[in-house]
Design a protein around this motif. Sequence first.
Motif, PDB file in Angstrom:
ATOM      1  N   GLU A  18      36.322 -43.959   9.769  1.00  0.00           N
ATOM      2  CA  GLU A  18      37.277 -44.289   8.686  1.00  0.00           C
ATOM      3  C   GLU A  18      36.537 -44.600   7.383  1.00  0.00           C
ATOM      4  O   GLU A  18      36.964 -44.200   6.300  1.00  0.00           O
ATOM      5  N   GLU A  19      35.414 -45.289   7.520  1.00  0.00           N
ATOM      6  CA  GLU A  19      34.625 -45.612   6.317  1.00  0.00           C
ATOM      7  C   GLU A  19      34.123 -44.337   5.651  1.00  0.00           C
ATOM      8  O   GLU A  19      34.167 -44.207   4.426  1.00  0.00           O
ATOM      9  N   GLU A  20      33.680 -43.400   6.487  1.00  0.00           N
ATOM     10  CA  GLU A  20      33.182 -42.132   5.929  1.00  0.00           C
ATOM     11  C   GLU A  20      34.308 -41.373   5.234  1.00  0.00           C
ATOM     12  O   GLU A  20      34.113 -40.761   4.189  1.00  0.00           O
ATOM     13  N   GLU A  21      35.483 -41.425   5.834  1.00  0.00           N
ATOM     14  CA  GLU A  21      36.648 -40.754   5.248  1.00  0.00           C
ATOM     15  C   GLU A  21      36.958 -41.361   3.863  1.00  0.00           C
ATOM     16  O   GLU A  21      37.180 -40.646   2.889  1.00  0.00           O
ATOM     17  N   ASP A  22      36.953 -42.704   3.780  1.00  0.00           N
ATOM     18  CA  ASP A  22      37.198 -43.378   2.496  1.00  0.00           C
ATOM     19  C   ASP A  22      36.144 -42.977   1.466  1.00  0.00           C
ATOM     20  O   ASP A  22      36.454 -42.716   0.303  1.00  0.00           O
ATOM     21  N   GLU A  23      34.889 -42.937   1.909  1.00  0.00           N
ATOM     22  CA  GLU A  23      33.814 -42.557   0.975  1.00  0.00           C
ATOM     23  C   GLU A  23      34.038 -41.160   0.425  1.00  0.00           C
ATOM     24  O   GLU A  23      33.847 -40.904  -0.762  1.00  0.00           O
ATOM     25  N   TYR A  26      36.771 -41.202  -2.289  1.00  0.00           N
ATOM     26  CA  TYR A  26      36.304 -41.684  -3.601  1.00  0.00           C
ATOM     27  C   TYR A  26      35.354 -40.683  -4.250  1.00  0.00           C
ATOM     28  O   TYR A  26      35.357 -40.514  -5.468  1.00  0.00           O
ATOM     29  N   LYS A  27      34.551 -40.009  -3.412  1.00  0.00           N
ATOM     30  CA  LYS A  27      33.616 -39.016  -3.953  1.00  0.00           C
ATOM     31  C   LYS A  27      34.406 -37.892  -4.638  1.00  0.00           C
ATOM     32  O   LYS A  27      34.042 -37.414  -5.709  1.00  0.00           O
ATOM     33  N   ARG A  28      35.506 -37.517  -3.997  1.00  0.00           N
ATOM     34  CA  ARG A  28      36.327 -36.438  -4.568  1.00  0.00           C
ATOM     35  C   ARG A  28      36.909 -36.867  -5.929  1.00  0.00           C
ATOM     36  O   ARG A  28      36.911 -36.101  -6.886  1.00  0.00           O
ATOM     37  N   TYR A  29      37.376 -38.124  -6.031  1.00  0.00           N
ATOM     38  CA  TYR A  29      37.909 -38.584  -7.317  1.00  0.00           C
ATOM     39  C   TYR A  29      36.817 -38.559  -8.390  1.00  0.00           C
ATOM     40  O   TYR A  29      37.062 -38.201  -9.534  1.00  0.00           O
ATOM     41  N   ARG A 140      36.154 -48.583  -0.259  1.00  0.00           N
ATOM     42  CA  ARG A 140      37.127 -48.728   0.832  1.00  0.00           C
ATOM     43  C   ARG A 140      38.552 -48.630   0.286  1.00  0.00           C
ATOM     44  O   ARG A 140      38.842 -49.186  -0.782  1.00  0.00           O
ATOM     45  N   ILE A 141      39.407 -47.962   1.012  1.00  0.00           N
ATOM     46  CA  ILE A 141      40.833 -47.937   0.660  1.00  0.00           C
ATOM     47  C   ILE A 141      41.441 -49.187   1.301  1.00  0.00           C
ATOM     48  O   ILE A 141      41.321 -49.385   2.507  1.00  0.00           O
ATOM     49  N   PRO A 142      42.072 -50.045   0.485  1.00  0.00           N
ATOM     50  CA  PRO A 142      42.609 -51.285   1.071  1.00  0.00           C
ATOM     51  C   PRO A 142      43.851 -51.023   1.933  1.00  0.00           C
ATOM     52  O   PRO A 142      44.554 -50.045   1.710  1.00  0.00           O
ATOM     53  N   ASN A 143      44.092 -51.908   2.881  1.00  0.00           N
ATOM     54  CA  ASN A 143      45.308 -51.818   3.682  1.00  0.00           C
ATOM     55  C   ASN A 143      46.299 -52.866   3.157  1.00  0.00           C
ATOM     56  O   ASN A 143      46.288 -54.018   3.582  1.00  0.00           O
ATOM     57  N   LEU A 144      47.137 -52.435   2.224  1.00  0.00           N
ATOM     58  CA  LEU A 144      48.061 -53.390   1.593  1.00  0.00           C
ATOM     59  C   LEU A 144      49.293 -53.670   2.461  1.00  0.00           C
ATOM     60  O   LEU A 144      50.088 -54.551   2.144  1.00  0.00           O
ATOM     61  N   ASP A 145      49.420 -52.893   3.568  1.00  0.00           N
ATOM     62  CA  ASP A 145      50.572 -53.104   4.460  1.00  0.00           C
ATOM     63  C   ASP A 145      50.538 -54.479   5.109  1.00  0.00           C
ATOM     64  O   ASP A 145      51.574 -54.999   5.519  1.00  0.00           O
ATOM     65  N   ILE A 146      49.345 -55.056   5.206  1.00  0.00           N
ATOM     66  CA  ILE A 146      49.288 -56.350   5.902  1.00  0.00           C
ATOM     67  C   ILE A 146      49.719 -57.528   5.008  1.00  0.00           C
ATOM     68  O   ILE A 146      49.835 -58.648   5.495  1.00  0.00           O
TER      69      ILE A 146
END
Length: 345
Positions: A18-23, A26-29, A140-146
């Motif tokens: 998941e961390e790699e996915e988030d990275e 952000y790299k794409r942005y 990291r993409i935050p989890n605001l659902d919590i």
Amino acid sequence: MAPNAPYEICFVPKSREEEEEDEKIYKRYKEIIATTLPIAGGLLGEPMYQYQGFWYSSRVGSVGPLAVQDHFRARASDILIASIPKSGTTWLKSLAFAVINIKSHPPSVQQQHPLHIFNSHDLVPMLEIRLYNNDFNGNRIPNLDILPSPRLFGTHMPYTSLPQSVTLSGSRIVYICRNIKDNLVSMSRFIIKMRLALSLEPMKVEDILEWFCKGRCVIGEVIEHALGYWKASLERPQNVLFLKYDKMVAEPALHLKRIAEFMGCPFSSMEEKEGVVHQIIKLCSFENLSNLEVNKTGLSDGGFLNRAYFRKGKVGDSANYLSPKMMEQLDQIIEQKLHGSGLTL
Ligand code: PAP
């Protein structure tokens, strides 16, 4: 050691995948910004990019606005505090937080109130500057659902760039802006101090005015920004409340009651009788907040000192810094941009 801000729970531990996915996200942005958007230098020596008609300083949000658009999912009960920088955000966030949390944190018990422990930007985090800012959140993409409802967030993003879910969900937006000349002076004093701290060549208010007129002052096109929210407040008054700092300073109780009502938690007659409105005004006053230890010494978004959010807190200070010629130049721009809109700034 300073306590963790409440929003930190959004950065829950993730698996390596998941961390790699988030990275990657952000790299794409970063690539989108570097390869497809106009880039220019900012007032603090940082890169700025132009996105959807507005210039963004990478110091306030980095790739945040792009990440917010893709990943933030608004709830109907969300409340967004939207603003131009240096227009009263810190104050409005404090007031909104105090109202929403009136039961769990009565303003009568001021010493233990979260506003005495945290700067209001820690209690009402900025979406693009803090939560989705890769420079600040370790990619990291935050989890605001919590986060429990009602969630309170801040943003400097223009209305037209807010994620679609904000309008579709019916979340509420409280917008604050300010007399443009005072806004410019507040911004200029901040930039001048920051340039000194960063050992950059000194700048004068007149230099910053030039940048302001070109729409390249931290978040560009200040007047267009206000106009976007102004029009939205006329079209969707149930969802967008448009406030002016100057009017709030003149009549804080009246505006606090409007804010509370708009947010769906009006003061009861009992609360009014008990003086709750005045307790909140006092708790959130410039005098009280600016003298708290947390605001004298703490650090905030982008490494800025909390004390940088507090300068004078007065209306009309621009008269002490702007020459008649500069005032005239601004009047012409304001008149040209606001003509026929019904908005005065
Ligand atoms: P930000 O964009 O960096 O968050 P923001 O809070 O929007 O800044 O604006 C800062 C201004 O609000 C400062 O105005 P000045 O430079 O003209 O003094 C600051 O002093 C003022 N301010 C901060 N807190 C309060 C408050 N509690 N009451 C009134 N004004 C305040």
